[in-house]
Design an enzyme around this catalytic site. Structure first.
Site, PDB file in Angstrom:
ATOM      1  N   HIS A 299      42.140  34.150  40.247  1.00  0.00           N
ATOM      2  CA  HIS A 299      41.247  34.915  39.364  1.00  0.00           C
ATOM      3  C   HIS A 299      39.784  34.744  39.772  1.00  0.00           C
ATOM      4  O   HIS A 299      38.966  35.832  39.878  1.00  0.00           O
ATOM      5  CB  HIS A 299      41.199  34.358  38.090  1.00  0.00           C
TER       6      HIS A 299
ATOM      7  N   HIS B  82      46.461  29.603  40.500  1.00  0.00           N
ATOM      8  CA  HIS B  82      46.451  30.773  39.762  1.00  0.00           C
ATOM      9  C   HIS B  82      44.994  31.114  39.210  1.00  0.00           C
ATOM     10  O   HIS B  82      44.337  32.236  39.422  1.00  0.00           O
ATOM     11  CB  HIS B  82      47.617  30.464  38.585  1.00  0.00           C
ATOM     12  N   GLU B  83      44.288  29.900  38.539  1.00  0.00           N
ATOM     13  CA  GLU B  83      42.799  30.246  38.041  1.00  0.00           C
ATOM     14  C   GLU B  83      41.955  30.593  39.278  1.00  0.00           C
ATOM     15  O   GLU B  83      41.144  31.335  38.945  1.00  0.00           O
ATOM     16  CB  GLU B  83      42.593  28.718  37.297  1.00  0.00           C
TER      17      GLU B  83
END
Length: 209
Positions: free
Chosen positions: A66, A62-63
């Site tokens: 980004h 997820h990170e």
């Protein structure tokens, strides 16, 4: 997870920040241990591997998505672990009932090439929850179709990503915390509605099956 926007003047896009690899590895190990305590998989090799994959896809995937999208758009971006959050995750996991999982955040710096646009925030914010949704879609049928104990392992990965995809799409903004869903909502309500509905639909099987 929320994205922290940073206005410093150092860092090089497309290369690891000097402490980034360290932060990623520590966060990955700490969160794997925390979720293994929560899922009671610490003493099971298969369960521990599944928990590791759940953390790798659900949190760091997820990170880092980004980060990847931000960098492709021309921004300085890197992952920074939050040490208090990692400790909190380990402590709360000991309860075996819940976990407060805040391993860190993607720090977004200035745009070093190109011009900022209103769609940049939308793309960067959407990248994380979209990653969780994709992994939930992949592991949901595996949970339903694989025999035991592999179905249990797939369920760990599916459920972690489904919950994170749903949670991060909530349009919430509190002092110091702004979820991805809020950033998407304020940039494009239609995109938020579609993504949020998908996250809800993916979460339903974890309640009824």
């Amino acid at each position: 997870m929320n994205i922290n926007y940073w206005g410093g003047g150092y860092g090089v896009p497309f290369r690891p920040y000097r402490h980034e690899v360290r932060d990623i590895l520590i966060a990955l190990v700490a969160m794997t241990i925390a979720f293994a305590l929560l899922f009671n998989t610490l003493l099971s090799i298969g369960g521990l591997v599944a928990t590791f994959i759940a953390v790798l896809t659900g949190f760091l995937g997820h990170e880092l998505m980004h980060r990847e999208v931000a960098r492709r758009l021309g921004y300085i971006a890197y992952f920074r672990a939050w040490w208090i959050g990692l400790l909190l995750a380990l402590v709360t996991a000991l309860t075996r009932f819940f976990i407060i999982a805040t391993p860190g955040a993607t720090v977004i710096g200035p745009k070093v090439w190109g011009y900022p646009s209103r769609s940049d925030e939308l793309k960067i914010a959407l990248a994380g929850p979209a990653t969780n949704i994709v992994f939930a879609v992949v592991f949901l049928p595996l949970w339903l179709l694989l025999p035991s104990p592999f179905s249990f392992y797939a369920n760990i990965i599916y459920a972690t990503n489904a919950w994170l995809g749903f949670f991060n799409m909530l349009p919430l903004a509190l002092p110091g915390i702004m979820l991805d869903g809020f950033r998407v909502f304020r940039r494009d309500v239609r995109v938020w509605v579609i993504t949020f509905v998908i996250s809800v639909v993916l979460l339903i099987p974890s309640f009824i099956l």
